[in-house]
Design a protein around this motif. Sequence first.
Motif, PDB file in Angstrom:
ATOM      1  N   LEU B 233      16.383  35.936  19.346  1.00  0.00           N
ATOM      2  CA  LEU B 233      16.109  35.058  20.113  1.00  0.00           C
ATOM      3  C   LEU B 233      17.007  34.445  21.341  1.00  0.00           C
ATOM      4  CD1 LEU B 233      14.393  32.459  17.345  1.00  0.00           C
ATOM      5  CD2 LEU B 233      13.067  33.402  19.088  1.00  0.00           C
ATOM      6  N   GLU B 234      18.234  34.641  20.862  1.00  0.00           N
ATOM      7  CA  GLU B 234      19.200  34.085  21.565  1.00  0.00           C
ATOM      8  C   GLU B 234      19.466  34.836  22.978  1.00  0.00           C
ATOM      9  OE1 GLU B 234      22.676  33.831  18.918  1.00  0.00           O
ATOM     10  OE2 GLU B 234      21.539  32.132  17.673  1.00  0.00           O
ATOM     11  N   GLY B 235      19.678  34.098  24.177  1.00  0.00           N
ATOM     12  CA  GLY B 235      19.537  34.728  25.319  1.00  0.00           C
ATOM     13  C   GLY B 235      18.257  34.891  26.062  1.00  0.00           C
ATOM     14  N   GLU B 236      17.092  34.836  25.263  1.00  0.00           N
ATOM     15  CA  GLU B 236      15.677  35.075  25.714  1.00  0.00           C
ATOM     16  C   GLU B 236      15.006  33.783  26.338  1.00  0.00           C
ATOM     17  OE1 GLU B 236      14.514  38.020  26.086  1.00  0.00           O
ATOM     18  OE2 GLU B 236      16.527  38.987  25.106  1.00  0.00           O
ATOM     19  N   ARG B 237      14.035  33.945  27.026  1.00  0.00           N
ATOM     20  CA  ARG B 237      13.130  32.727  27.410  1.00  0.00           C
ATOM     21  C   ARG B 237      12.207  32.444  26.400  1.00  0.00           C
ATOM     22  NH1 ARG B 237      14.171  30.468  32.228  1.00  0.00           N
ATOM     23  NH2 ARG B 237      15.364  32.044  33.840  1.00  0.00           N
ATOM     24  N   PRO B 238      11.962  31.450  25.860  1.00  0.00           N
ATOM     25  CA  PRO B 238      11.002  30.980  25.030  1.00  0.00           C
ATOM     26  C   PRO B 238       9.665  31.551  25.397  1.00  0.00           C
ATOM     27  CG  PRO B 238      11.812  29.126  25.676  1.00  0.00           C
ATOM     28  CD  PRO B 238      12.499  30.070  26.515  1.00  0.00           C
ATOM     29  N   SER B 239       9.011  32.400  24.762  1.00  0.00           N
ATOM     30  CA  SER B 239       7.393  32.796  24.896  1.00  0.00           C
ATOM     31  C   SER B 239       6.796  33.133  23.567  1.00  0.00           C
ATOM     32  CB  SER B 239       7.516  33.980  25.793  1.00  0.00           C
ATOM     33  OG  SER B 239       7.921  35.059  24.879  1.00  0.00           O
ATOM     34  N   ALA B 240       5.472  33.202  23.621  1.00  0.00           N
ATOM     35  CA  ALA B 240       4.565  33.424  22.611  1.00  0.00           C
ATOM     36  C   ALA B 240       4.874  35.014  22.085  1.00  0.00           C
ATOM     37  CB  ALA B 240       3.061  33.148  22.787  1.00  0.00           C
ATOM     38  N   ASP B 241       5.265  35.800  22.851  1.00  0.00           N
ATOM     39  CA  ASP B 241       5.386  37.244  22.446  1.00  0.00           C
ATOM     40  C   ASP B 241       6.818  37.088  21.819  1.00  0.00           C
ATOM     41  OD1 ASP B 241       3.460  37.989  23.697  1.00  0.00           O
ATOM     42  OD2 ASP B 241       4.056  38.816  25.449  1.00  0.00           O
ATOM     43  N   LEU B 242       7.730  36.615  22.427  1.00  0.00           N
ATOM     44  CA  LEU B 242       9.352  36.352  21.632  1.00  0.00           C
ATOM     45  C   LEU B 242       9.060  35.852  20.317  1.00  0.00           C
ATOM     46  CD1 LEU B 242      12.302  36.877  22.225  1.00  0.00           C
ATOM     47  CD2 LEU B 242      12.562  34.395  22.920  1.00  0.00           C
ATOM     48  N   PHE B 243       8.255  34.878  19.922  1.00  0.00           N
ATOM     49  CA  PHE B 243       8.145  33.945  18.852  1.00  0.00           C
ATOM     50  C   PHE B 243       7.528  35.074  17.893  1.00  0.00           C
ATOM     51  CE2 PHE B 243       8.673  29.835  20.871  1.00  0.00           C
ATOM     52  CZ  PHE B 243      10.019  29.973  21.234  1.00  0.00           C
ATOM     53  N   GLU B 245       7.683  38.319  17.624  1.00  0.00           N
ATOM     54  CA  GLU B 245       8.665  39.178  17.299  1.00  0.00           C
ATOM     55  C   GLU B 245       9.657  38.511  16.300  1.00  0.00           C
ATOM     56  OE1 GLU B 245       8.599  41.051  21.766  1.00  0.00           O
ATOM     57  OE2 GLU B 245      10.592  40.100  21.211  1.00  0.00           O
ATOM     58  N   ALA B 246      10.082  37.288  16.709  1.00  0.00           N
ATOM     59  CA  ALA B 246      11.026  36.633  15.711  1.00  0.00           C
ATOM     60  C   ALA B 246      10.251  36.347  14.561  1.00  0.00           C
ATOM     61  CB  ALA B 246      11.548  35.344  16.472  1.00  0.00           C
ATOM     62  N   GLY B 247       8.972  36.442  14.383  1.00  0.00           N
ATOM     63  CA  GLY B 247       8.118  35.858  13.345  1.00  0.00           C
ATOM     64  C   GLY B 247       8.182  37.182  12.365  1.00  0.00           C
ATOM     65  N   GLU B 248       8.245  38.403  12.996  1.00  0.00           N
ATOM     66  CA  GLU B 248       7.964  39.703  12.426  1.00  0.00           C
ATOM     67  C   GLU B 248       9.540  40.024  11.665  1.00  0.00           C
ATOM     68  OE1 GLU B 248       6.645  42.807  14.692  1.00  0.00           O
ATOM     69  OE2 GLU B 248       4.671  41.777  15.176  1.00  0.00           O
ATOM     70  N   LEU B 249      10.492  39.488  12.371  1.00  0.00           N
ATOM     71  CA  LEU B 249      11.788  39.680  11.978  1.00  0.00           C
ATOM     72  C   LEU B 249      12.134  38.653  10.670  1.00  0.00           C
ATOM     73  CD1 LEU B 249      13.766  40.204  15.253  1.00  0.00           C
ATOM     74  CD2 LEU B 249      13.352  41.827  13.546  1.00  0.00           C
ATOM     75  N   ALA B 250      11.674  37.651  10.695  1.00  0.00           N
ATOM     76  CA  ALA B 250      11.874  36.529   9.680  1.00  0.00           C
ATOM     77  C   ALA B 250      11.074  37.105   8.543  1.00  0.00           C
ATOM     78  CB  ALA B 250      11.534  35.153  10.084  1.00  0.00           C
ATOM     79  N   ALA B 251       9.765  37.771   8.618  1.00  0.00           N
ATOM     80  CA  ALA B 251       9.196  37.980   7.458  1.00  0.00           C
ATOM     81  C   ALA B 251       9.789  39.330   7.031  1.00  0.00           C
ATOM     82  CB  ALA B 251       7.716  38.687   8.064  1.00  0.00           C
ATOM     83  N   GLU B 252      10.352  40.196   7.590  1.00  0.00           N
ATOM     84  CA  GLU B 252      11.229  41.076   7.154  1.00  0.00           C
ATOM     85  C   GLU B 252      12.250  40.907   6.563  1.00  0.00           C
ATOM     86  OE1 GLU B 252      12.164  44.124  10.018  1.00  0.00           O
ATOM     87  OE2 GLU B 252      10.310  44.171  10.850  1.00  0.00           O
TER      88      GLU B 252
END
Lengths: 216, 295
Positions: B233-243, B245-252
């Motif tokens: 997430l860091e350095g990126e702009r908040p967006s649904a797509d970014l979140f 991707e973050a959701g998938e990484l958290a699940a992993e």
Amino acid sequence: MTDKREITLTVNGTERTVEAEPRKLLVHAIREDLDLTGTHIGCDTGNCGACTVLKDGEPIKSCLTFAVQADGSEIMTVEGMEDLPEASGELHPLQEGFREEHGLQCGYCTPGMIMSGKALLDENPDPEEGEIREAISGNLCRCTGYQNIVKSIEYAADELNKEPAAADGGTVTAEQRFADDDFDCGVENCCGGPSTETPHVEGADPQFDDVGGDDT
Amino acid sequence: MKAASFEHHEPTTVEEAVSLLESLDEPTILAGGQSLVPMLRFRLARPDTVIDINGIDSLEYLHEEDGYLRIGALARHADVEDTDVIADRYGSFADAAPLIADPQIRNQGTVVGSMAQADPKGDWGSVLIAHDGEVTARGPDGERTIPVDELFLLPYDTSLMDDELLTEARVPAPVEGEGSAYHKLKRKTGDYAMAGVAARLVLDDDGRIEDAGIGMTAVDITNARAADAEAHLEGERPSADLFEEAGELAAEASNPESDEHGDAGYKERMVDVLTQRALGDAAERAGAVKRRVPQ
């Protein structure tokens, strides 16, 4: 076995002392030592809320606290409800609500429900339905499906909100309320309402006046 | 009687409590008691001595001071619900508190006690992880600070020494452009989380994510950090797509166990969803402007 200790509790306004081992749960001290069996033990696991009492005004589960932890505090149980000024010496509006709205079937959860309801109405006299449901979310009922319990608490809120406020903002006691001759509850043959024995007032209704009535 | 006999000690100062911890044989500390009292009454725990810290008035506080939100060992879950500064500035705390157990238990149970209990299904550990929080432990040699990532070792096991008392949990006060949230999945009121996610975002002047924190509940042997998702997430702009991707990484990063409420795959999917929701709320609270979607 460890030594018993003397514990002082102010229960429903009266100071009581209990001799208890530290391992004695508050609910057992209330039921067995103080003989106040209105507070129930339901699940024995801290889930059901039948043992809910107010400790210094806040609802807690008395099966999840030791009596020694309540030393010096004020405890209110369901037995204290009738002594509150709002009860006017009879049933408290919350208790009346459970009767009027059929808020109980087997009645086992009722003392806990009433104490949770009391804590809610003390803090929030005019709760939304959702707030009532949240307030009793720590109390399980296996009979009613909760609808009538919610209605019972709504009934109590309505009744309590009807009470005229005293000059100091507190609640008016029954004595104060009926000491006022002009008070009119609106019910026939009751405290100032229309009555067959109401003294005739000249001009109040022409058909009963000396002038203009049938007998002239 | 439900519990086995124990000696009950009621210190009125932290010093007294610590010297009791040092002198007594394997004592247990009693704060809110909403986990300990059931353990005692079912005799899952049979300590000879209980040190009841409820009489230590100096531990009863919950306020902002010196750049931190400071939570004393006797602050109850209900105090978190009722504190204005939390409602105004600490979204994750305000979200989490009313989702814990039920009103009666929140009147008794404490935040710091929940940290000491170190139940992987506890909510506060995740919130502290998202906020890079820490705790203070007081022992015979004085105080030490333990970052929350170093506190939890195993279920119900912490890096606290036997003669140490947890006196405080704290998180840095939010900076400009910070927002946080907590989302929790549970079957009904009073249940522990099947899964829970705390998220915190700090946006810079340009609207990019400067700092991110994500803590997860009930999906590993302790409350756990989703470090890869944070870094992504860091350095990126908040967006649904970014979140997403973050959701998938958290699940992993999560490691849930199958149980009667759902299998591990389902819970991983829930971590994904809850992460996205918590990040969405955190971004909104941080002041991120929602882009208008062209129709």
